[in-house]
Design a protein around this motif. Structure first.
Motif, PDB file in Angstrom:
ATOM      1  N   PRO A 132     -21.482  46.785  18.063  1.00  0.00           N
ATOM      2  CA  PRO A 132     -20.115  46.986  17.582  1.00  0.00           C
ATOM      3  C   PRO A 132     -19.908  46.379  16.190  1.00  0.00           C
ATOM      4  N   THR A 133     -19.004  47.003  15.444  1.00  0.00           N
ATOM      5  CA  THR A 133     -18.607  46.504  14.137  1.00  0.00           C
ATOM      6  C   THR A 133     -17.317  45.726  14.299  1.00  0.00           C
ATOM      7  N   VAL A 134     -17.256  44.547  13.684  1.00  0.00           N
ATOM      8  CA  VAL A 134     -16.082  43.686  13.772  1.00  0.00           C
ATOM      9  C   VAL A 134     -15.416  43.628  12.411  1.00  0.00           C
ATOM     10  N   ARG A 135     -14.117  43.810  12.401  1.00  0.00           N
ATOM     11  CA  ARG A 135     -13.323  43.661  11.178  1.00  0.00           C
ATOM     12  C   ARG A 135     -12.539  42.361  11.300  1.00  0.00           C
ATOM     13  N   PHE A 136     -12.627  41.533  10.268  1.00  0.00           N
ATOM     14  CA  PHE A 136     -12.036  40.207  10.299  1.00  0.00           C
ATOM     15  C   PHE A 136     -10.835  40.125   9.371  1.00  0.00           C
ATOM     16  N   PRO A 137      -9.852  39.281   9.711  1.00  0.00           N
ATOM     17  CA  PRO A 137      -8.686  39.123   8.839  1.00  0.00           C
ATOM     18  C   PRO A 137      -9.085  38.547   7.480  1.00  0.00           C
ATOM     19  N   ALA A 138      -8.447  39.021   6.430  1.00  0.00           N
ATOM     20  CA  ALA A 138      -8.764  38.574   5.072  1.00  0.00           C
ATOM     21  C   ALA A 138      -8.641  37.062   4.923  1.00  0.00           C
ATOM     22  N   LEU A 139      -7.654  36.470   5.557  1.00  0.00           N
ATOM     23  CA  LEU A 139      -7.453  35.027   5.425  1.00  0.00           C
ATOM     24  C   LEU A 139      -8.563  34.208   6.085  1.00  0.00           C
ATOM     25  N   MET A 140      -9.346  34.830   6.946  1.00  0.00           N
ATOM     26  CA  MET A 140     -10.410  34.105   7.645  1.00  0.00           C
ATOM     27  C   MET A 140     -11.806  34.466   7.141  1.00  0.00           C
ATOM     28  N   LYS A 141     -11.885  35.315   6.133  1.00  0.00           N
ATOM     29  CA  LYS A 141     -13.188  35.715   5.596  1.00  0.00           C
ATOM     30  C   LYS A 141     -14.019  34.522   5.137  1.00  0.00           C
ATOM     31  N   TYR A 142     -13.355  33.467   4.716  1.00  0.00           N
ATOM     32  CA  TYR A 142     -14.038  32.254   4.268  1.00  0.00           C
ATOM     33  C   TYR A 142     -15.021  31.750   5.332  1.00  0.00           C
ATOM     34  N   TYR A 143     -14.655  31.863   6.585  1.00  0.00           N
ATOM     35  CA  TYR A 143     -15.465  31.330   7.682  1.00  0.00           C
ATOM     36  C   TYR A 143     -16.630  32.236   8.072  1.00  0.00           C
ATOM     37  N   VAL A 144     -16.650  33.456   7.566  1.00  0.00           N
ATOM     38  CA  VAL A 144     -17.708  34.408   7.923  1.00  0.00           C
ATOM     39  C   VAL A 144     -18.423  34.915   6.664  1.00  0.00           C
ATOM     40  N   ASP A 145     -18.726  33.983   5.771  1.00  0.00           N
ATOM     41  CA  ASP A 145     -19.454  34.301   4.532  1.00  0.00           C
ATOM     42  C   ASP A 145     -18.753  35.370   3.694  1.00  0.00           C
ATOM     43  N   ASN A 146     -17.430  35.310   3.659  1.00  0.00           N
ATOM     44  CA  ASN A 146     -16.598  36.221   2.867  1.00  0.00           C
ATOM     45  C   ASN A 146     -16.795  37.699   3.216  1.00  0.00           C
ATOM     46  N   GLN A 147     -17.121  37.966   4.452  1.00  0.00           N
ATOM     47  CA  GLN A 147     -17.269  39.346   4.920  1.00  0.00           C
ATOM     48  C   GLN A 147     -15.964  39.786   5.594  1.00  0.00           C
ATOM     49  N   LYS A 152     -14.856  28.411  15.826  1.00  0.00           N
ATOM     50  CA  LYS A 152     -14.482  28.141  17.220  1.00  0.00           C
ATOM     51  C   LYS A 152     -13.076  27.577  17.353  1.00  0.00           C
ATOM     52  N   THR A 153     -12.749  26.554  16.584  1.00  0.00           N
ATOM     53  CA  THR A 153     -11.419  25.936  16.714  1.00  0.00           C
ATOM     54  C   THR A 153     -10.311  26.840  16.194  1.00  0.00           C
ATOM     55  N   HIS A 154     -10.649  27.795  15.364  1.00  0.00           N
ATOM     56  CA  HIS A 154      -9.646  28.732  14.860  1.00  0.00           C
ATOM     57  C   HIS A 154      -9.375  29.860  15.860  1.00  0.00           C
ATOM     58  N   LEU A 155     -10.399  30.224  16.622  1.00  0.00           N
ATOM     59  CA  LEU A 155     -10.257  31.333  17.568  1.00  0.00           C
ATOM     60  C   LEU A 155      -9.832  30.879  18.963  1.00  0.00           C
ATOM     61  N   PHE A 156     -10.318  29.715  19.387  1.00  0.00           N
ATOM     62  CA  PHE A 156     -10.101  29.278  20.766  1.00  0.00           C
ATOM     63  C   PHE A 156      -9.325  27.972  20.831  1.00  0.00           C
ATOM     64  N   ASP A 157      -8.514  27.829  21.875  1.00  0.00           N
ATOM     65  CA  ASP A 157      -7.780  26.583  22.086  1.00  0.00           C
ATOM     66  C   ASP A 157      -8.671  25.587  22.832  1.00  0.00           C
ATOM     67  N   ARG A 188     -22.860  32.447  15.525  1.00  0.00           N
ATOM     68  CA  ARG A 188     -23.258  32.718  14.138  1.00  0.00           C
ATOM     69  C   ARG A 188     -22.437  31.890  13.145  1.00  0.00           C
ATOM     70  N   TYR A 189     -21.147  31.716  13.450  1.00  0.00           N
ATOM     71  CA  TYR A 189     -20.223  31.003  12.564  1.00  0.00           C
ATOM     72  C   TYR A 189     -19.478  29.935  13.367  1.00  0.00           C
ATOM     73  N   PRO A 190     -20.122  28.806  13.661  1.00  0.00           N
ATOM     74  CA  PRO A 190     -19.550  27.794  14.554  1.00  0.00           C
ATOM     75  C   PRO A 190     -18.215  27.208  14.099  1.00  0.00           C
ATOM     76  N   THR A 191     -17.948  27.187  12.806  1.00  0.00           N
ATOM     77  CA  THR A 191     -16.680  26.624  12.342  1.00  0.00           C
ATOM     78  C   THR A 191     -15.479  27.458  12.777  1.00  0.00           C
TER      79      THR A 191
END
Length: 90
Positions: free
Chosen positions: A2-17, A42-47, A37-40
């Motif tokens: 699957p292809t994942v589209r990420f919010p622009a404000l969070m691109k920083y955490y996924v190598d600007n993708q 975790k705290t942004h996605l999960f409580d 792949r992008y451990p940082t």
């Protein structure tokens, strides 16, 4: 995969993708693989309980995951998954 589209404000955490391919047979597995792949992220996605934060919405091929099978939604190779942060204001 699957292809994942990420919010622009969070691109920083996924190598600007803004979009990338991630292995995942369900939404839950896909999110786990993103965090591996992008451990940082975790705290942004999960409580603290490990649940997806309330302000994130997940769409699969344009359909909200809660209209499907939530985190157990089965994904196919060509699915497009959009992770969208809710906006608030007033």
């Amino acid at each position: 995969m699957p292809t994942v589209r990420f919010p622009a404000l969070m691109k920083y955490y996924v190598d600007n993708q803004s979009e990338f391919i991630v292995e995942g047979t369900t939404i839950a597995v896909l999110l786990d693989n993103i965090v591996l792949r992008y451990p940082t992220l975790k705290t942004h996605l999960f409580d603290a309980k490990g649940d997806l934060r309330r302000h994130f919405n997940i769409f699969v091929n344009g359909v909200h995951s809660r209209e499907l099978n939530g985190m157990k939604t089965i994904l196919k190779e060509d699915d497009k998954v959009i992770l969208m942060a809710s906006a608030a204001g007033g």
